[in-house]
Design an enzyme around this catalytic site. Structure first.
Site, PDB file in Angstrom:
ATOM      1  N   ASP A   1      14.252  46.828   8.434  1.00 42.74           N
ATOM      2  CA  ASP A   1      14.073  45.440   8.842  1.00 42.74           C
ATOM      3  C   ASP A   1      15.288  44.908   9.588  1.00 42.74           C
ATOM      4  OD1 ASP A   1      12.706  42.989   8.823  1.00 42.74           O
ATOM      5  OD2 ASP A   1      13.811  42.321   7.055  1.00 42.74           O
ATOM      6  N   ASP A   2      16.476  45.324   9.161  1.00 42.62           N
ATOM      7  CA  ASP A   2      17.702  44.787   9.761  1.00 42.62           C
ATOM      8  C   ASP A   2      17.949  45.370  11.146  1.00 42.62           C
ATOM      9  OD1 ASP A   2      18.566  43.266   7.360  1.00 42.62           O
ATOM     10  OD2 ASP A   2      18.460  45.264   6.505  1.00 42.62           O
TER      11      ASP A   2
ATOM     12  N   ARG B   1      24.734  45.859   1.368  1.00 41.34           N
ATOM     13  CA  ARG B   1      25.063  44.859   2.400  1.00 41.34           C
ATOM     14  C   ARG B   1      24.005  43.765   2.336  1.00 41.34           C
ATOM     15  NH1 ARG B   1      22.425  42.503   5.761  1.00 41.34           N
ATOM     16  NH2 ARG B   1      21.684  44.201   7.029  1.00 41.34           N
TER      17      ARG B   1
ATOM     18  N   TYR C   1      13.943  32.122   0.243  1.00 40.83           N
ATOM     19  CA  TYR C   1      14.466  33.075   1.229  1.00 40.83           C
ATOM     20  C   TYR C   1      15.847  32.583   1.650  1.00 40.83           C
ATOM     21  CZ  TYR C   1      13.867  36.286   5.212  1.00 40.83           C
ATOM     22  OH  TYR C   1      14.003  37.300   6.122  1.00 40.83           O
TER      23      TYR C   1
ATOM     24  N   ASN D   1      23.352  35.758   8.224  1.00 44.25           N
ATOM     25  CA  ASN D   1      22.846  35.018   7.066  1.00 44.25           C
ATOM     26  C   ASN D   1      23.734  35.239   5.856  1.00 44.25           C
ATOM     27  OD1 ASN D   1      20.370  34.190   8.401  1.00 44.25           O
ATOM     28  ND2 ASN D   1      19.793  36.334   8.310  1.00 44.25           N
TER      29      ASN D   1
ATOM     30  N   GLU E   1      15.953  47.675   3.451  1.00 39.12           N
ATOM     31  CA  GLU E   1      16.514  46.332   3.609  1.00 39.12           C
ATOM     32  C   GLU E   1      17.944  46.280   3.096  1.00 39.12           C
ATOM     33  OE1 GLU E   1      14.348  43.702   4.860  1.00 39.12           O
ATOM     34  OE2 GLU E   1      16.328  42.834   5.191  1.00 39.12           O
ATOM     35  N   ASP E   2      18.823  45.765   3.904  1.00 39.91           N
ATOM     36  CA  ASP E   2      20.193  45.465   3.502  1.00 39.91           C
ATOM     37  C   ASP E   2      20.959  46.663   2.939  1.00 39.91           C
ATOM     38  OD1 ASP E   2      19.450  43.044   4.475  1.00 39.91           O
ATOM     39  OD2 ASP E   2      19.900  41.885   2.687  1.00 39.91           O
TER      40      ASP E   2
ATOM     41  N   LYS F   1      11.609  39.075   0.146  1.00 39.31           N
ATOM     42  CA  LYS F   1      10.924  39.611   1.332  1.00 39.31           C
ATOM     43  C   LYS F   1       9.447  39.831   1.008  1.00 39.31           C
ATOM     44  CE  LYS F   1      14.471  40.283   4.209  1.00 39.31           C
ATOM     45  NZ  LYS F   1      14.593  39.886   5.607  1.00 39.31           N
TER      46      LYS F   1
HETATM   47  O1  LIG Z   1      17.089  38.209   5.045  1.00 39.13           O
HETATM   48  C1  LIG Z   1      17.262  37.560   6.095  1.00 39.13           C
HETATM   49  O2  LIG Z   1      17.245  36.341   6.121  1.00 39.13           O
HETATM   50  C2  LIG Z   1      17.422  38.312   7.387  1.00 39.13           C
HETATM   51  C3  LIG Z   1      17.973  39.644   7.144  1.00 39.13           C
HETATM   52  O3  LIG Z   1      17.262  40.616   7.007  1.00 39.13           O
HETATM   53  C4  LIG Z   1      19.411  39.765   6.901  1.00 39.13           C
HETATM   54  O4  LIG Z   1      20.176  38.850   7.186  1.00 39.13           O
HETATM   55  O5  LIG Z   1      19.799  40.822   6.385  1.00 39.13           O
HETATM   56 MG   LIG Z   2      18.160  42.073   5.767  1.00 43.22          MG
END
Ligand SMILES: O=C([O-])CC(=O)C(=O)O
Ligand SMILES: [Mg+2]
Length: 652
Positions: A366-367, A253, A200, A508, A343-344, A271
């Site tokens: 999630d973000d 992103r 991760y 991150n 996600e992202d 994830k």
């Molecule tokens: O993935 C991770 O560590 C946390 C997160 O969702 C991000 O930074 O986009």
């Molecule tokens: Mg994320």
């Protein structure tokens, strides 16, 4: 017998491999029947119809759905038909079919001998016993010694620790996942604090950047513009039929690293590994998806090893159509209780996708929402150290994207619940700085819609430092994706008017963190209460050791997902995020506070996830959004009992 088999498993619908086929005594043509045999999986379907039950609280469900969708068109006809079936006990039974699974009419998989050793779901390597070796044609295919899973773990940890480069550890873990899935999860669960940074953040960020070069085998489903019009067919190519959680990205992103196009696949894969290890969702129920609409990353477009479409990103209607086809295909193929985690995605799509599909699908971002929930839990814990209520504090964010505005909104919601002030009032205690400076009312016209609620009355300020000096926040939160932005001056300013400044550097991976743990402690003379999105080792300062927690959505999404699944929830509601947050905050112990930690250690994460799941499921039942009846009495125990265990099974 052969004739019977031929009739049952019509050509074209079944695949046979290996040497033997056996059928379970529970086999029946009328209901989903599964036989679990040594290295053998059978599931099948005939004229099976799922019973439709009204939930006891269908009127509650209706009003919650109405509230969630505002005055939009009715979706209740479809929603009320939520099916109840499968049996929750069955749901986590490895390899058991549920109604969601019964999409392909007949599927038979048989593995033994050489193919059993090459099947990561069943392979145990040297841990196959003498009897199993005899029974499954493994003689001679393995060296003579038989070992335990524990010995295999010890050997692997020893090997992993010898790698100096994090990416090598990552690749070794991915190889293990593809070789022996149970051992991968056993290792990850038993060594979670050591291995989380490997599979991760931060290492997964580097893995995505180099994904083309380290690519060996595809690990998820790639849906590109080439698949337009055929997405349902593509979903059917995936070998597992009973999917409960999908994590999808379009790679625009990735963490704070920007547009990594198709190479973002590392994120859904990582994830979902956490969904299984931390939340106990069985791995075969998890589907990582990358939607490839191109990339605007010039370096990748020129990279000969790039694995994605070599074109600029599709936007506008073309983008929306592909995403819509995907979302419809997902619901058609897996039913309405499959959870889709966005996600992202980049800001300009993330909010719209969530708003669009939040009322018709079981989705969450999630973000925006997962990060909000984890940060709120950390803030509730921080109040124990700094005193006061949420409403008595002043918040300043650097970064007004998904994480920043998502967290800010959840704080405002919680403040408003606690103090009964309208949410609009609560928002006024929260300030955001974006790349153009403090978000103020004079900028309102030019702001993106998700920033508008944060445009308060104030003279324009164009630097973070000036904003800190003027607003005098008690809590500073970095959600900018831009590293090194909490400078010495910024942290010194925070420490000049706060006895214990709360500083959260959430971006991150580590390279994008707004500051390091060391900087936060040193520049505040050891007074900061600090947490970060990516992990930092403990810091020695002035003869004292400082420990910092990891404010990462990994605390929330696995338990949230588990809670949604065990309750059969059909929508994600903001109150569930508050419920998840509250459950997490409750898991912080006095011992953790004494160490300055805002979060419990990850080593307890499966217990934490069970508590989060239970709180989320409780909320789903209260809101009438749960379809799985009857409601289990003890939801924590129930959540725990549903969790996937990676201990080897005996194939005898
Ligand atoms: O993935 C991770 O560590 C946390 C997160 O969702 C991000 O930074 O986009
Ligand atoms: Mg994320």
């Amino acid at each position: 017998m052969l004739r019977l088999l031929w009739l049952l498993f019509k050509p074209g619908h079944c695949s046979f491999s290996g040497k033997r086929l056996a059928l379970s005594s529970t086999f029946s043509g009328q209901v989903p029947a599964t036989g679990l045999f040594p290295g053998v999986r059978v599931f099948c379907r005939s004229s099976y119809s799922v019973e439709v039950k009204e939930t006891s609280s269908s009127s509650k469900m209706e009003s919650t759905l109405k509230e969630m969708r505002g005055d939009g068109p009715s979706v209740l006809d479809m929603d009320a038909k939520s099916t109840v079936g499968g049996g929750v006990e069955d749901m986590y039974g490895e390899d058991q079919a549920t109604e969601d699974q019964l999409v392909t009419p007949w599927t038979v998989t048989v593995a033994s001998g050489y193919s059993l050793l090459r099947d990561p779901h069943y392979n145990k390597g040297l841990a196959f016993s003498e009897k199993e070796r005899d029974a499954h044609y493994l003689r001679g295919l393995l060296p003579p010694t038989c070992v335990t899973q524990e010995l295999q773990e010890r050997k692997l940890m020893q090997n992993l620790r010898q790698y100096q480069v994090p990416l090598q550890k990552y690749m070794a873990m991915m190889d293990l996942q593809e070789r022996n899935e149970r051992l991968f999860y056993k290792l990850l669960i038993d060594n979670v604090e050591e291995l989380l940074p490997v599979v991760y953040t931060p290492t997964v960020g580097e893995a995505c950047q180099k994904y083309g070069s380290i690519f060996r085998r595809p690990q998820g489903l790639y849906i590109s513009l080439k698949e337009k019009g055929k997405i349902l067919e593509v979903l059917k190519n995936w070998p597992e039929k009973s999917i409960q959680v999908i994590v999808v990205t379009d790679g625009e992103r990735i963490l704070g690293l920007g547009d990594l196009g198709c190479q973002g696949m590392g994120i859904p894969v990582g994830k979902l590994a956490l969904y299984s290890a931390l939340g106990g969702i069985r791995p075969s129920a998890c589907l990582p998806v990358t939607i490839d609409v191109g990339t605007n990353n010039e370096t990748l477009l020129k990279d000969e090893f790039y694995i994605g479409l070599r074109q600029k990103r599709a936007t506008g209607q073309e983008y929306r159509d592909l995403l819509h086809e995907f979302m419809c295909a997902v619901k058609q193929n897996y039913g309405e209780k499959v959870l889709v985690q966005f996600e992202d995605f980049a800001n300009h799509n993330a909010f719209d996708l969530l708003a669009k599909y939040g009322t018709t699908h079981l989705v969450f971002n999630d973000d925006i929402q997962g990060t909000a929930s984890v940060v709120l839990a950390g803030l509730v814990a921080a109040l124990k150290l700094i005193g006061g209520t949420l409403a008595e504090h002043t918040f300043l964010f650097l970064g007004a994207g998904e994480a920043g505005t998502g967290i800010a909104e959840l704080i405002a919601l919680e403040m408003s619940k606690q103090t009964k002030i309208p949410v609009e009032e609560a928002r006024k205690r929260i300030w955001l700085v974006d790349s153009k400076g403090l978000i103020v009312s004079s900028r309102k016209e030019s702001l993106q819609h998700f920033k508008k609620p944060w445009a308060h009355e104030h003279e324009p300020i164009n630097s973070l430092l000036e904003a800190v000096k003027s607003i005098k926040p008690t809590i500073l939160i970095g959600s900018s994706g831009a590293g090194k932005t909490f400078t010495k001056e910024v942290i010194e300013a925070m420490a000049s008017f706060n006895e214990k400044p709360v500083i959260l550097a959430l971006s991150n991976p580590t390279s994008q963190s707004e500051c390091t743990a060391e900087e936060a402690y040193k520049w505040s003379q050891g007074r900061a209460i600090f947490a970060s999105g990516s992990p930092f080792d403990p810091i020695e300062y002035n003869g004292k050791t400082y420990y910092s927690g990891q404010a990462n959505n990994a605390y929330i999404f696995p338990g949230l997902g588990l809670g949604l699944i065990i309750s059969g929830a059909i929508r994600v509601h903001d109150d569930m995020l508050l419920a998840a947050s509250e459950a997490l905050a409750k898991q912080v112990t006095q011992e953790n506070y004494d160490m300055g930690l805002l979060y419990p250690p990850f080593s307890n994460i499966r217990k934490i996830s069970a508590h989060i799941a239970a709180n989320v499921a409780t909320k789903a039942y209260e809101l009438g959004l749960a379809t799985r009846l009857p409601r289990p009495e003890n939801l924590v125990a129930y959540a725990e009992s549903c969790m996937y265990s990676p201990v080897y099974r005996s194939f005898r």
